[in-house]
Design an enzyme around this catalytic site. Structure first.
Site, PDB file in Angstrom:
ATOM      1  N   ASN A  80       0.843  -1.199   0.000  1.00 49.10           N
ATOM      2  CA  ASN A  80       0.000   0.000   0.000  1.00 49.10           C
ATOM      3  C   ASN A  80       0.876   1.247   0.000  1.00 49.10           C
ATOM      4  O   ASN A  80       1.965   1.276   0.571  1.00 49.10           O
ATOM      5  CB  ASN A  80      -0.995   0.004   1.163  1.00 49.10           C
ATOM      6  CG  ASN A  80      -0.366  -0.215   2.521  1.00 49.10           C
ATOM      7  OD1 ASN A  80       0.652  -0.880   2.652  1.00 49.10           O
ATOM      8  ND2 ASN A  80      -0.991   0.328   3.552  1.00 49.10           N
ATOM      9  N   ILE A  81       0.387   2.266  -0.669  1.00 48.89           N
ATOM     10  CA  ILE A  81       1.126   3.520  -0.833  1.00 48.89           C
ATOM     11  C   ILE A  81       0.178   4.663  -0.486  1.00 48.89           C
ATOM     12  O   ILE A  81      -0.854   4.844  -1.155  1.00 48.89           O
ATOM     13  CB  ILE A  81       1.658   3.664  -2.277  1.00 48.89           C
ATOM     14  CG1 ILE A  81       2.588   2.480  -2.607  1.00 48.89           C
ATOM     15  CG2 ILE A  81       2.369   5.000  -2.444  1.00 48.89           C
ATOM     16  CD1 ILE A  81       3.037   2.417  -4.058  1.00 48.89           C
ATOM     17  N   GLU A  82       0.508   5.380   0.576  1.00 47.36           N
ATOM     18  CA  GLU A  82      -0.373   6.452   1.054  1.00 47.36           C
ATOM     19  C   GLU A  82       0.233   7.820   0.730  1.00 47.36           C
ATOM     20  O   GLU A  82       1.457   7.954   0.590  1.00 47.36           O
ATOM     21  CB  GLU A  82      -0.570   6.306   2.567  1.00 47.36           C
ATOM     22  CG  GLU A  82      -1.234   4.975   2.935  1.00 47.36           C
ATOM     23  CD  GLU A  82      -1.359   4.751   4.432  1.00 47.36           C
ATOM     24  OE1 GLU A  82      -0.752   5.521   5.214  1.00 47.36           O
ATOM     25  OE2 GLU A  82      -2.063   3.801   4.811  1.00 47.36           O
TER      26      GLU A  82
ATOM     27  N   CYS B  54      -4.187   0.702  -2.274  1.00 50.47           N
ATOM     28  CA  CYS B  54      -3.955  -0.540  -1.538  1.00 50.47           C
ATOM     29  C   CYS B  54      -2.843  -1.396  -2.163  1.00 50.47           C
ATOM     30  O   CYS B  54      -2.509  -1.253  -3.343  1.00 50.47           O
ATOM     31  CB  CYS B  54      -5.220  -1.382  -1.511  1.00 50.47           C
ATOM     32  SG  CYS B  54      -6.530  -0.723  -0.468  1.00 50.47           S
TER      33      CYS B  54
ATOM     34  N   GLU C 201      -3.037  -4.515  -2.986  1.00 49.84           N
ATOM     35  CA  GLU C 201      -3.544  -5.343  -4.088  1.00 49.84           C
ATOM     36  C   GLU C 201      -3.513  -4.556  -5.398  1.00 49.84           C
ATOM     37  O   GLU C 201      -3.243  -5.097  -6.472  1.00 49.84           O
ATOM     38  CB  GLU C 201      -4.984  -5.792  -3.799  1.00 49.84           C
ATOM     39  CG  GLU C 201      -5.126  -6.692  -2.582  1.00 49.84           C
ATOM     40  CD  GLU C 201      -5.348  -5.936  -1.278  1.00 49.84           C
ATOM     41  OE1 GLU C 201      -4.892  -4.781  -1.158  1.00 49.84           O
ATOM     42  OE2 GLU C 201      -5.973  -6.509  -0.372  1.00 49.84           O
TER      43      GLU C 201
ATOM     44  N   CYS D  26     -10.148  -4.999   0.625  1.00 50.20           N
ATOM     45  CA  CYS D  26     -11.261  -4.049   0.763  1.00 50.20           C
ATOM     46  C   CYS D  26     -12.214  -4.203  -0.417  1.00 50.20           C
ATOM     47  O   CYS D  26     -11.922  -4.889  -1.400  1.00 50.20           O
ATOM     48  CB  CYS D  26     -10.722  -2.617   0.846  1.00 50.20           C
ATOM     49  SG  CYS D  26     -10.250  -1.923  -0.761  1.00 50.20           S
TER      50      CYS D  26
ATOM     51  N   CYS E 179     -10.802  -3.211  -3.842  1.00 48.08           N
ATOM     52  CA  CYS E 179      -9.817  -4.184  -4.348  1.00 48.08           C
ATOM     53  C   CYS E 179     -10.484  -5.487  -4.758  1.00 48.08           C
ATOM     54  O   CYS E 179     -10.009  -6.159  -5.682  1.00 48.08           O
ATOM     55  CB  CYS E 179      -8.720  -4.420  -3.315  1.00 48.08           C
ATOM     56  SG  CYS E 179      -7.563  -3.031  -3.235  1.00 48.08           S
TER      57      CYS E 179
HETATM   58  N1  THU Z   1      -5.134  -1.635   2.725  1.00 48.88           N
HETATM   59  C1  THU Z   1      -4.588  -2.421   1.770  1.00 48.88           C
HETATM   60  O1  THU Z   1      -3.518  -2.121   1.223  1.00 48.88           O
HETATM   61  N2  THU Z   1      -5.257  -3.546   1.411  1.00 48.88           N
HETATM   62  C2  THU Z   1      -6.396  -3.990   2.020  1.00 48.88           C
HETATM   63  O2  THU Z   1      -6.933  -4.996   1.598  1.00 48.88           O
HETATM   64  C3  THU Z   1      -6.941  -3.271   3.147  1.00 48.88           C
HETATM   65  C4  THU Z   1      -6.396  -1.913   3.383  1.00 48.88           C
HETATM   66  C5  THU Z   1      -4.424  -0.427   3.124  1.00 48.88           C
HETATM   67  C6  THU Z   1      -5.040   0.877   2.691  1.00 48.88           C
HETATM   68  C7  THU Z   1      -4.424   1.837   3.682  1.00 48.88           C
HETATM   69  O3  THU Z   1      -3.152   2.233   3.189  1.00 48.88           O
HETATM   70  C8  THU Z   1      -4.218   0.996   4.919  1.00 48.88           C
HETATM   71  O4  THU Z   1      -4.318  -0.353   4.527  1.00 48.88           O
HETATM   72  C9  THU Z   1      -5.227   1.262   6.020  1.00 48.88           C
HETATM   73  O5  THU Z   1      -6.519   1.179   5.546  1.00 48.88           O
END
Ligand code: THU
Length: 134
Positions: free
Chosen positions: A45-47, A56, A58, A89, A92
């Site tokens: 995941n990259i925020e 996310c 995925e 989520c 995804c």
């Molecule tokens: N996140 C994912 O990368 N994949 C998931 O299936 C659930 C959530 C990430 C998104 C965000 O960067 C962090 O988890 C918190 O929600």
């Protein structure tokens, strides 16, 4: 060959999770896709500071798969440092479904390995799909 608990896919997801950029949620996630040719594509995941603009693990993995020239998912492993059996989520699920078959496997992990496996049609029942669009 794959089995019910593919450790190589788990390890690829775990290695990807170490590259997560998650300074806001502090919730690192890793995902690894095995395409139908057997090749693995991983992502984290990259925020970003504008929170809704992050994405996310995925989704990163899907991007890598597409750019490698593959398009069909055989199985996926997902791992989160702070949540055993972290499940993809809603967004995804739809993205994974785009490149999956009903029997594509989604492996949910803890720190040790794959702990639960579900099919795509179990993860996203009644998926949005229509021949009207394409
Ligand atoms: N996140 C994912 O990368 N994949 C998931 O299936 C659930 C959530 C990430 C998104 C965000 O960067 C962090 O988890 C918190 O929600």
């Amino acid at each position: 060959m794959t089995d019910d608990r593919p450790h190589d896919l788990f390890e690829a997801a775990r290695e990807a999770m170490a590259k997560a950029h998650a300074p806001y949620s502090r919730f690192p996630v890793g995902a690894a896709i095995r395409d139908t040719d057997g090749n693995i594509h991983a992502g984290a995941n990259i925020e970003v500071i504008s929170f809704p603009e992050g994405w996310c693990a995925e989704t990163t993995a899907i991007g890598h798969m597409i750019m490698a020239g593959a398009s069909r998912i055989a199985e996926v492993a997902v791992i989160a440092e702070k949540l055993d059996l972290c499940s993809p989520c809603g967004g995804c699920r739809q993205r994974l479904a785009e490149f999956s078959a009903p029997d594509t496997l989604i492996h949910l992990c803890d720190a040790e390995g794959v702990k639960k496996t579900v099919r795509m049609d179990e993860l996203l029942p009644l998926a949005f799909q229509t021949e009207t669009i394409g």
